[in-house]
Design an enzyme around this catalytic site. Structure first.
Site, PDB file in Angstrom:
ATOM      1  N   ASP A 243       0.715  -1.200   0.026  1.00 13.20           N
ATOM      2  CA  ASP A 243       0.075   0.122   0.141  1.00 13.20           C
ATOM      3  C   ASP A 243       1.018   1.271  -0.041  1.00 13.20           C
ATOM      4  O   ASP A 243       0.794   2.141   0.892  1.00 13.20           O
ATOM      5  CB  ASP A 243      -0.892  -0.139   1.321  1.00 13.20           C
ATOM      6  CG  ASP A 243      -2.055   1.045   0.989  1.00 13.20           C
ATOM      7  OD1 ASP A 243      -2.537   1.367   0.141  1.00 13.20           O
ATOM      8  OD2 ASP A 243      -2.438   1.528   2.228  1.00 13.20           O
TER       9      ASP A 243
ATOM     10  N   ASN B 241       1.862   6.939   2.919  1.00 13.49           N
ATOM     11  CA  ASN B 241       2.477   6.082   3.692  1.00 13.49           C
ATOM     12  C   ASN B 241       4.097   6.186   3.569  1.00 13.49           C
ATOM     13  O   ASN B 241       4.762   5.260   3.956  1.00 13.49           O
ATOM     14  CB  ASN B 241       2.112   4.616   3.338  1.00 13.49           C
ATOM     15  CG  ASN B 241       0.708   4.188   4.175  1.00 13.49           C
ATOM     16  OD1 ASN B 241       0.324   4.880   4.957  1.00 13.49           O
ATOM     17  ND2 ASN B 241       0.133   3.097   3.179  1.00 13.49           N
TER      18      ASN B 241
ATOM     19  N   ASP C 176       2.827   1.886   7.762  1.00 13.67           N
ATOM     20  CA  ASP C 176       1.787   1.176   7.643  1.00 13.67           C
ATOM     21  C   ASP C 176       2.137  -0.066   6.814  1.00 13.67           C
ATOM     22  O   ASP C 176       1.543   0.025   5.609  1.00 13.67           O
ATOM     23  CB  ASP C 176       0.565   1.956   7.274  1.00 13.67           C
ATOM     24  CG  ASP C 176      -0.527   1.509   7.484  1.00 13.67           C
ATOM     25  OD1 ASP C 176      -0.807   0.379   7.806  1.00 13.67           O
ATOM     26  OD2 ASP C 176      -1.618   2.175   6.884  1.00 13.67           O
TER      27      ASP C 176
END
Length: 329
Positions: free
Chosen positions: A204, A209, A221
Site C-alpha cells: 500500500d 505512507n 503502515d
C-alpha cells in the site's frame, strides 16, 4: 448491531490504557486518535518516555500468524537499515499482544511530511529504498499473508456490491457491463505477465505512507503487506497524464535499478492494478458500512452522485486499458 458489525464498541479509553499497562508501559493518560479506519490507531502519552503509537487490529480481519508475519517482515527490513517503523518488542521478543479480546501492537512515534514527488531526486531516493525492500522481499515468500489476486480484488468485489444492493438499481446493469469488460482486460494482463516474479511487498505504498524528514523518506503502515509484482509498490507514486507518469516512473526506476532490476513487463499491470484498487475500495466501504466510523467519515458513499462518478471513473479506466503501457525512458 452484532459484535462483528461494531468491533470496537468496547474499546474505551480506559481499555486502551489498561492494555498498555498490561505489557509494562505507564501511559500518562494523554491520547490522540490518528487517521485510521480499518484498525484503530492512537498516539499515547507516556509518563517517562516519548509518546507511542498503539494499533488495535480489526478483529477477524487477519489471523495472528498473518499479523506476526507482517511484524517479522518489518523487523527484518529495519535490521537491514531500511527506513520502516517496526513494532516494539517486549523483553521476550513479542510484538503482538492481547487484551480483553483485542490484539494490539506498539510502535515508536515517527513524524514527517508529505514527500515532494515533483522532485526527481526524491523519486529516485524512494525508488532506491523500495528496491531494497523488494530485495529482502524476494528472499522468501509469505506463508500467511494474501497475494494480489485479480479475481478476488476485482470480480468478487464487484459481485459483492451487486449482491448487497449497494449500487442504485438503475445503475446496476451499467456497473455489471463495465466491470465485466474491465475484468477481461485485467485477466488478460495478468495472464500475459504470469511469469513475472511474485515477491513480498509493502502493498500500500501511496504517498501518505511515505513520510519525509531531513534524513529522507521512511515507510509506514505495513498492514497491507502482501505478495505480488514489484510494480504494485511503484504505480501509486505516479500521477498526471501519460507523459508525466512515464517521466516519474523513469526517475523511480533509475533509483530502483541501483539495487534491483525492474521487470519491464510489469509496466503493463499499472492500469489493471489501479482498476482493481478502485473496485476493491468501493467494496471495502460497503463491507465496513455498519461500523459507525464509516458513515461518519464517508458520508458521500451510497449516494447516487458517488455511484455516477464511480461509473465514470471505471469507464475512463476501460479506455486506459485499451492503450499501450507507459513507455520506459
Amino acid at each position: 448491531m452484532s459484535e462483528a458489525e461494531t468491533p470496537y464498541a468496547d474499546l474505551s479509553p480506559e481499555t486502551i490504557l489498561c492494555a498498555l499497562e498490561s505489557v509494562g508501559y505507564q501511559p500518562s493518560g494523554g491520547m490522540l486518535a490518528l487517521n485510521s479506519y480499518e484498525n484503530r490507531v492512537y498516539q499515547i502519552g507516556m509518563e517517562d518516555s516519548p509518546p507511542l503509537v498503539a494499533k488495535f487490529y480489526r478483529p477477524e480481519r487477519w489471523s495472528d500468524a498473518s499479523i506476526q508475519e507482517e511484524h517479522d517482515f518489518t523487523l527484518a527490513l529495519a535490521a537491514d537499515e531500511i527506513p520502516v517503523v517496526p513494532p516494539l518488542q517486549d523483553p521476550a521478543g513479542n510484538t503482538l499482544h492481547h487484551y480483553q479480546g483485542y490484539r494490539f501492537a506498539l510502535f515508536p512515534r515517527r513524524g514527517g511530511r508529505w514527500p515532494e514527488l515533483e522532485n526527481p531526486d526524491n523519486l529516485a531516493w524512494i525508488g532506491r529504498f523500495i528496491a531494497r525492500i523488494h530485495l529482502l522481499g524476494a528472499a522468501r515468500p509469505f506463508e500467511h499473508r494474501p497475494r494480489i489476486d485479480p479475481d478476488q480484488m476485482g470480480r468478487a468485489c464487484a459481485q459483492y456490491l451487486l449482491d448487497e444492493g449497494a449500487i442504485p438499481l438503475e445503475l446496476e446493469s451499467s456497473y455489471r457491463r463495465i466491470t465485466e469488460a474491465l475484468q477481461q482486460h485485467i485477466d488478460a494482463a495478468f495472464s500475459a505477465t504470469r511469469d513475472c516474479q511474485t515477491i513480498r511487498l509493502h502493498g500500500d505504498c501511496h504517498p501518505g505512507n511515505i513520510l519525509w524528514t531531513d534524513q529522507g523518506p521512511h515507510f509506514v503502515d505495513m498492514d497491507d503487506c502482501r505478495s505480488g509484482p514489484a510494480i504494485q509498490d511503484l504505480w501509486m507514486l505516479l500521477s498526471g497524464d501519460r507523459q508525466e507518469m512515464a517521466l516519474q516512473l523513469s526517475y523511480i526506476r533509475e533509483g530502483y535499478e541501483t539495487f534491483r532490476e525492474l521487470d519491464s513487463r510489469e509496466v503493463a499491470l499499472i492500469e489493471p492494478l489501479r482498476t482493481l484498487r478502485m473496485i476493491h475500495y468501493a467494496a471495502w466501504l460497503a463491507r465496513r458500512w455498519r461500523d459507525p466510523a464509516f458513515p461518519q467519515a464517508f458520508p458521500w458513499f451510497h449516494t447516487h452522485q458517488y455511484w455516477q462518478s464511480h461509473l465514470g471513473e471505471l469507464e475512463q479506466q476501460l479506455r486506459l486499458l485499451d492503450e499501450p503501457p507507459l513507455p520506459l525512458y
